[in-house]
Write a protein that holds these residues in place. Structure first.
Motif, PDB file in Angstrom:
ATOM      1  N   ASN A   5      43.880  43.618  26.463  1.00  0.00           N
ATOM      2  CA  ASN A   5      44.378  42.353  25.911  1.00  0.00           C
ATOM      3  C   ASN A   5      44.543  41.274  26.977  1.00  0.00           C
ATOM      4  OD1 ASN A   5      44.741  43.266  23.138  1.00  0.00           O
ATOM      5  ND2 ASN A   5      46.439  44.509  23.924  1.00  0.00           N
ATOM      6  N   LYS A   6      44.787  41.704  28.216  1.00  0.00           N
ATOM      7  CA  LYS A   6      44.989  40.737  29.303  1.00  0.00           C
ATOM      8  C   LYS A   6      44.168  41.178  30.512  1.00  0.00           C
ATOM      9  CE  LYS A   6      49.080  39.098  30.104  1.00  0.00           C
ATOM     10  NZ  LYS A   6      50.498  39.016  30.489  1.00  0.00           N
ATOM     11  N   ILE A   7      43.281  40.304  30.945  1.00  0.00           N
ATOM     12  CA  ILE A   7      42.396  40.612  32.072  1.00  0.00           C
ATOM     13  C   ILE A   7      42.712  39.688  33.235  1.00  0.00           C
ATOM     14  CG2 ILE A   7      40.004  40.659  32.874  1.00  0.00           C
ATOM     15  CD1 ILE A   7      39.138  41.156  29.982  1.00  0.00           C
ATOM     16  N   LEU A   8      42.840  40.270  34.418  1.00  0.00           N
ATOM     17  CA  LEU A   8      42.988  39.493  35.649  1.00  0.00           C
ATOM     18  C   LEU A   8      41.707  39.677  36.446  1.00  0.00           C
ATOM     19  CD1 LEU A   8      44.988  37.810  37.415  1.00  0.00           C
ATOM     20  CD2 LEU A   8      45.530  39.944  38.595  1.00  0.00           C
ATOM     21  N   VAL A   9      40.948  38.613  36.626  1.00  0.00           N
ATOM     22  CA  VAL A   9      39.698  38.701  37.376  1.00  0.00           C
ATOM     23  C   VAL A   9      39.899  38.057  38.745  1.00  0.00           C
ATOM     24  CG1 VAL A   9      38.844  36.600  36.219  1.00  0.00           C
ATOM     25  CG2 VAL A   9      37.250  38.089  37.440  1.00  0.00           C
ATOM     26  N   TYR A 107      53.143  40.559  35.123  1.00  0.00           N
ATOM     27  CA  TYR A 107      52.648  40.046  33.849  1.00  0.00           C
ATOM     28  C   TYR A 107      51.923  41.099  32.998  1.00  0.00           C
ATOM     29  CZ  TYR A 107      53.910  35.631  35.983  1.00  0.00           C
ATOM     30  OH  TYR A 107      54.603  34.614  36.593  1.00  0.00           O
ATOM     31  N   ASN A 108      51.992  42.362  33.421  1.00  0.00           N
ATOM     32  CA  ASN A 108      51.482  43.475  32.611  1.00  0.00           C
ATOM     33  C   ASN A 108      50.014  43.312  32.210  1.00  0.00           C
ATOM     34  OD1 ASN A 108      54.015  44.931  32.481  1.00  0.00           O
ATOM     35  ND2 ASN A 108      54.721  43.349  31.055  1.00  0.00           N
ATOM     36  N   TYR A 109      49.170  43.073  33.176  1.00  0.00           N
ATOM     37  CA  TYR A 109      47.737  43.014  32.882  1.00  0.00           C
ATOM     38  C   TYR A 109      47.220  44.420  32.575  1.00  0.00           C
ATOM     39  CZ  TYR A 109      47.492  38.168  34.387  1.00  0.00           C
ATOM     40  OH  TYR A 109      47.658  36.810  34.476  1.00  0.00           O
ATOM     41  N   ASP A 110      46.222  44.482  31.703  1.00  0.00           N
ATOM     42  CA  ASP A 110      45.630  45.763  31.323  1.00  0.00           C
ATOM     43  C   ASP A 110      44.468  46.152  32.224  1.00  0.00           C
ATOM     44  OD1 ASP A 110      47.250  45.955  28.914  1.00  0.00           O
ATOM     45  OD2 ASP A 110      45.977  44.351  28.118  1.00  0.00           O
TER      46      ASP A 110
END
Length: 312
Positions: A5-9, A107-110
């Motif tokens: 749901n949450k991606i950090l690139v 921030y609880n990235y997946d």
């Protein structure tokens, strides 16, 4: 890995092809995930300018962050219509891996997505690459991106250690397979389940005359095959899609991935650190330079990162 749901690139200006960003956008397009494009900037000379006051140095840092933010906004603009949410984030930080992990924790990235490249052996001995730090310490899944495309009907390779009786490894195996199946559905790919088993102990044949290396190898292979098929049955994977390969995992996984022209390898990493990490490393680290496809590394359930929010 739970649903994405949450991606950090992680953005690296040296990645001119923007491989990681394109991969993150492609995933977000399929999952509806939000994308945060993260860039850590740092200039050591700004910290060493003794002729300037602390306020002036802070102003210089802010100006650099604002300049790179504007650059990143321009980079992201062509992708704005491809995903629901995509935003830039630029921070001043001298340890990129630590900055990324703090973002994940806060921030609880997946999923963290980052481009990877070949690592110099000499530099790796002296300086641990950012990729390795993320594999060892990032609490969420890490996707390291290479040049290989993600074609429809490609191959995903799920690498497990089927014979381990430790609950941590059993849970990790289950997570690897379920994640690989999740990615299989997203990418419309084929899934292959891979388990490696050790070769015969040649030294034992020399030291113990009655030792039969052929029988030993067959017994070991059968043990691994039986264990692998149990996982396959539990996840409704056909036996034809199970691969049993002899050799060290880092060599065997690389060889199988190249032979199958796999687009993605899914495996677990136990987050080894300290002396054992320096001397032994992790399978994911060792095979990174031997494959041309992406590697998705998962952590055991309950993994706690050694990086903390209040650590400077």
């Amino acid at each position: 890995m739970k649903e994405v749901n949450k991606i950090l690139v992680v953005i690296e200006p040296s990645d001119e092809q923007l491989k990681a960003l394109k991969r993150a956008v492609a995933l977000a397009n399929k999952t509806g995930a939000s994308v945060t494009a993260y860039l850590a900037v740092y200039d050591f000379s700004y910290e060493m300018t003794t002729m300037l006051s602390a306020e002036e140095r802070e102003l210089m840092r802010r100006c650099m962050v604002e300049e790179r933010t504007q650059w990143l906004e321009d980079v992201l603009e062509p992708y704005a219509n491809e995903v629901s949410v995509i935003r830039p984030l630029v921070e001043w930080h001298n340890r990129p891996f630590e900055a990324v992990i703090k973002q994940v924790i806060q921030y609880n990235y997946d999923l963290v997505v980052k481009a990877t490249h070949e690592h110099s052996i000499l530099r790796s001995v002296i300086f641990t690459p950012t990729d390795w730090h993320l594999l060892r310490k990032c609490p969420c899944s890490v996707l390291l991106v290479k040049e290989h495309d993600w074609p429809t009907n490609g191959t995903i390779l799920a690498a497990i250690n089927s014979v381990s009786q430790e609950q941590q490894h059993i849970d990790l195996n289950n997570n690897i397979i379920s994640t690989a199946q999740y990615m299989q559905s997203l990418l419309e790919a084929k899934l292959k389940l891979l388990n490696c088993f050790p070769g015969s102990a040649v030294s034992l044949a020399v030291e113990i005359p009655e030792f039969d290396p052929t029988a030993y190898r067959q017994a070991i292979r059968q043990h691994h095959l039986t264990s692998t098929l149990k996982y396959a049955q539990a996840f409704e994977i056909d036996e034809d899609n199970c691969i049993l390969a002899e050799g060290l995992p880092e060599d065997t996984i690389s060889r199988q991935a190249n032979e199958l022209d796999a687009e993605l390898i899914v495996l677990g990493t136990i987050g080894r650190s300290g002396i054992s990490a320096a001397l032994l490393g992790n399978t994911a680290e060792h095979l990174l330079d031997g494959v041309n496809c992406d590697v998705l590394a998962l952590k055991p359930y309950g993994f706690q990162s050694p990086v903390t929010l209040n650590k400077r």
